[in-house]
Scaffold this motif. Structure first.
Motif, mmCIF file in Angstrom:
data_model
loop_
_atom_site.group_PDB
_atom_site.id
_atom_site.type_symbol
_atom_site.label_atom_id
_atom_site.label_comp_id
_atom_site.label_asym_id
_atom_site.label_seq_id
_atom_site.Cartn_x
_atom_site.Cartn_y
_atom_site.Cartn_z
ATOM 1 N N VAL A 75 0.713 -0.950 0.002
ATOM 2 C CA VAL A 75 0.015 -0.130 -0.089
ATOM 3 C C VAL A 75 0.907 1.187 0.067
ATOM 4 O O VAL A 75 1.828 1.480 0.966
ATOM 5 C CB VAL A 75 -1.004 -0.055 1.168
ATOM 6 C CG1 VAL A 75 -1.746 1.101 1.242
ATOM 7 C CG2 VAL A 75 -1.729 -1.239 1.282
ATOM 8 N N ASN A 76 0.525 2.248 -1.057
ATOM 9 C CA ASN A 76 1.281 3.406 -0.944
ATOM 10 C C ASN A 76 0.710 4.496 0.014
ATOM 11 O O ASN A 76 -0.429 4.573 0.249
ATOM 12 C CB ASN A 76 1.238 4.169 -2.374
ATOM 13 C CG ASN A 76 2.215 3.189 -3.519
ATOM 14 O OD1 ASN A 76 3.370 3.148 -3.133
ATOM 15 N ND2 ASN A 76 1.558 3.179 -4.638
ATOM 16 N N LEU A 77 1.726 5.029 0.656
ATOM 17 C CA LEU A 77 1.284 6.081 1.728
ATOM 18 C C LEU A 77 1.093 7.289 1.489
ATOM 19 O O LEU A 77 1.888 7.458 0.444
ATOM 20 C CB LEU A 77 1.957 5.712 3.230
ATOM 21 C CG LEU A 77 2.081 4.335 3.756
ATOM 22 C CD1 LEU A 77 3.344 4.152 4.778
ATOM 23 C CD2 LEU A 77 0.846 3.781 4.263
ATOM 24 N N GLU A 78 0.513 8.062 2.035
ATOM 25 C CA GLU A 78 0.270 9.720 1.468
ATOM 26 C C GLU A 78 1.689 10.432 1.753
ATOM 27 O O GLU A 78 1.924 11.409 0.944
ATOM 28 C CB GLU A 78 -0.679 10.312 2.343
ATOM 29 C CG GLU A 78 -2.227 9.568 2.028
ATOM 30 C CD GLU A 78 -3.317 10.604 2.675
ATOM 31 O OE1 GLU A 78 -3.059 11.506 3.287
ATOM 32 O OE2 GLU A 78 -4.512 9.800 2.795
ATOM 33 N N ASP A 79 2.464 9.775 2.831
ATOM 34 C CA ASP A 79 3.659 10.669 2.832
ATOM 35 C C ASP A 79 4.733 10.171 1.820
ATOM 36 O O ASP A 79 5.917 10.680 2.144
ATOM 37 C CB ASP A 79 4.093 10.397 4.348
ATOM 38 C CG ASP A 79 4.409 8.871 4.741
ATOM 39 O OD1 ASP A 79 4.678 8.195 3.814
ATOM 40 O OD2 ASP A 79 4.995 8.518 5.926
ATOM 41 N N GLY A 80 4.303 9.367 0.914
ATOM 42 C CA GLY A 80 5.341 8.902 -0.136
ATOM 43 C C GLY A 80 5.876 7.599 0.290
ATOM 44 O O GLY A 80 6.720 6.814 -0.537
ATOM 45 N N GLY A 81 5.699 7.034 1.380
ATOM 46 C CA GLY A 81 6.105 5.753 1.916
ATOM 47 C C GLY A 81 5.422 4.695 1.302
ATOM 48 O O GLY A 81 4.491 4.821 0.369
ATOM 49 N N TYR A 82 5.683 3.433 1.787
ATOM 50 C CA TYR A 82 4.492 2.415 1.383
ATOM 51 C C TYR A 82 4.494 1.485 2.647
ATOM 52 O O TYR A 82 5.507 1.723 3.797
ATOM 53 C CB TYR A 82 5.298 1.554 0.447
ATOM 54 C CG TYR A 82 6.687 1.116 0.557
ATOM 55 C CD1 TYR A 82 6.670 -0.377 1.102
ATOM 56 C CD2 TYR A 82 7.627 1.889 0.254
ATOM 57 C CE1 TYR A 82 7.916 -0.974 1.267
ATOM 58 C CE2 TYR A 82 8.979 1.227 0.618
ATOM 59 C CZ TYR A 82 9.221 -0.241 0.970
ATOM 60 O OH TYR A 82 10.386 -0.851 1.065
ATOM 61 N N SER A 83 3.514 0.701 2.732
ATOM 62 C CA SER A 83 3.592 -0.454 3.952
ATOM 63 C C SER A 83 3.009 -1.714 3.293
ATOM 64 O O SER A 83 2.477 -1.929 2.371
ATOM 65 C CB SER A 83 2.346 -0.196 4.747
ATOM 66 O OG SER A 83 2.129 -0.955 5.516
ATOM 67 N N CYS A 84 4.086 -2.824 3.738
ATOM 68 C CA CYS A 84 3.799 -4.327 3.203
ATOM 69 C C CYS A 84 2.574 -4.888 4.200
ATOM 70 O O CYS A 84 2.805 -4.698 5.520
ATOM 71 C CB CYS A 84 4.925 -5.076 3.359
ATOM 72 S SG CYS A 84 6.011 -4.181 2.190
#
Length: 188
Positions: free
Chosen positions: A14-23
């Motif tokens: 999942v792409n996060l709003e802050d530009g990161g991601y989460s698995c």
């Protein structure tokens, strides 16, 4: 960032709003943080339920039998390698529990590989006597005897004095493997 597939294969990203991601969570049969997942070896636990052999697979396991057996239901049944022509024997095959053994017909001996047979050299023991020549065959041999000898092993002396026209004018003396002529006393 998820377009770079940063998560373990099969784990959602999942792409996060802050530009990161989460698995997401690791797939069933694996443990870890989603970025890295390691296989759970179900065979090391008592939860697999296999009655015979447990084989670990990535993310799973399967029940099996030891080599030479086939799992049918909950039973391991012997595979007859001889009947199914799965053996590597050059001549005779005997099924055993979980395996097989190779054998050889009469006149042959099993090689060190335990699979192939070679003709036994019956002439190796030098069975022919008195200079007879041995001719090896399969599970047999024959002797070719030198002059003056007969028999299966060239063991019998031919008495040339009684059997053949020896050519002596007076007396014939049989010797081992031959004969000699002699003259009466007073003659040369």
């Amino acid at each position: 960032k998820c377009a770079l597939d940063p998560c373990f294969p099969g784990v959602s990203c999942v792409n996060l709003e802050d530009g990161g991601y989460s698995c997401g969570r690791c797939p069933l049969g694996f443990f870890g943080n989603g970025y890295e997942c390691e296989d759970i070896n179900e065979c090391d636990t008592d939860t697999h339920g296999c009655l015979h052999v447990c084989k670990n697979l990535p993310g799973s396991f399967e029940c099996a039998c030891t080599d030479g057996f086939l799992l049918i239901g909950d039973d391991c049944l012997d595979v007859d390698e001889c009947d199914l022509e799965l053996d590597e024997c050059s001549h005779d095959c005997t099924n055993t529990d979980g395996s097989y053994t190779c054998g050889c017909p009469s006149g042959y001996e099993l090689n060190m590989d335990g699979r192939t047979c070679d003709d036994v050299d019956e002439c190796a023991s030098s069975p022919c006597q008195h200079g007879g020549q041995c001719l090896d065959g399969v599970n047999q041999y024959t002797c070719s005897c030198t002059r003056g000898w007969v028999g299966i092993h060239c063991q019998e002396d031919i008495d040339e004095c009684t059997v053949t026209n020896h050519g002596c004018e007076h007396q014939c003396l049989n010797t081992a493997g031959g004969y000699g002529c002699s003259c009466p006393d007073g003659y040369v």
